[in-house]
Design a protein around this motif. Structure first.
Motif, short mmCIF file in Angstrom:
data_model
loop_
_atom_site.label_atom_id
_atom_site.label_comp_id
_atom_site.label_asym_id
_atom_site.label_seq_id
_atom_site.Cartn_x
_atom_site.Cartn_y
_atom_site.Cartn_z
N TYR A 198 0.84 -1.20 0.00
CA TYR A 198 0.00 0.00 0.00
C TYR A 198 0.88 1.25 0.00
O TYR A 198 2.06 1.19 0.36
N PRO A 199 0.29 2.40 -0.37
CA PRO A 199 1.06 3.63 -0.27
C PRO A 199 1.49 3.84 1.18
O PRO A 199 0.84 3.35 2.11
N PHE B 295 -0.75 8.88 -7.12
CA PHE B 295 -0.25 8.53 -8.44
C PHE B 295 1.10 7.84 -8.34
O PHE B 295 1.80 7.98 -7.32
N PRO B 296 1.52 7.12 -9.38
CA PRO B 296 2.81 6.44 -9.36
C PRO B 296 4.01 7.38 -9.15
O PRO B 296 5.05 6.96 -8.67
N LEU C 282 6.19 -2.57 -9.45
CA LEU C 282 6.04 -1.28 -10.13
C LEU C 282 5.10 -0.37 -9.35
O LEU C 282 4.09 -0.84 -8.81
N PRO C 283 5.39 0.94 -9.30
CA PRO C 283 4.47 1.86 -8.65
C PRO C 283 3.18 1.98 -9.46
O PRO C 283 3.22 2.03 -10.68
N VAL C 284 2.06 2.00 -8.76
CA VAL C 284 0.75 2.07 -9.43
C VAL C 284 -0.11 3.14 -8.78
O VAL C 284 0.13 3.58 -7.66
N LYS C 285 -1.15 3.56 -9.51
CA LYS C 285 -2.11 4.54 -9.02
C LYS C 285 -3.10 3.83 -8.10
O LYS C 285 -3.59 2.74 -8.42
N THR C 286 -3.41 4.46 -6.97
CA THR C 286 -4.41 3.92 -6.06
C THR C 286 -5.38 5.01 -5.68
O THR C 286 -5.03 6.19 -5.64
N GLN C 287 -6.62 4.60 -5.40
CA GLN C 287 -7.64 5.53 -4.95
C GLN C 287 -8.37 4.91 -3.77
O GLN C 287 -8.59 3.70 -3.74
#
Length: 161
Positions: A45-46, A98-99, A143-148
């Protein structure tokens, strides 16, 4: 001659590995791999610097949500939302990480939002929710990914004296 037949049988049974086997195509392998990935979950998670030392995934997620919620509440405490809208006690804020580690905050109004000036609340949130500490994005397969996610932010009513 007996040894020759044994040798011939040995060669015959070992040559089975050289028979052409059907290999799946790249597209089939890709589709199989894509179906096996759980797109609803991330590997990590972030996180923020305060939560870096936590190793367990769920506790790290909770720490991140707690830190971000606390920061949002602190930034909104100094504003006039509680004065302008005294009956508004909680705002749902959609947080996007965002990534590239940038964050975006948007109010997520419920169906009763017609009672409030949503444009004004949105502009207050956009003005106040800036200068957050560096956030490391979520990680999926390295890989870094976008999360909401949506955080409930409690608006505290200021003490009247």
């Amino acid at each position: 001659m007996k040894h020759f037949f044994i040798f011939l049988a040995f060669i015959f049974f070992n040559s089975c590995q050289y028979i052409e086997k059907q290999v799946p195509s790249e597209k089939e392998l890709l589709q199989k791999e894509l179906k096996s990935i759980n797109w609803k979950e991330v590997d990590e998670y972030p996180t923020v610097a305060d939560c870096e030392t936590i190793t367990e995934k769920k506790q790290r997620q909770k720490c991140f949500f707690d830190v971000i919620s606390k920061l949002i509440q602190e930034k909104l405490d100094v504003d006039s939302l509680s004065i302008l809208y005294p009956d508004l006690d909680t705002i749902q804020v959609k947080v996007t990480v965002f990534p590239n580690s940038k964050m975006k905050f948007e109010p997520d109004f419920q169906k009763d939002s017609v009672a409030y000036d949503t444009i004004r609340i949105d502009s207050i949130l956009r003005a106040r929710l800036v200068n957050f500490p560096k956030v490391n994005p979520a990680i999926k397969r390295g890989l870094p990914v976008k999360t909401q996610f949506i955080l409930p932010v409690i608006i505290k009513e200021k003490d009247k004296k």
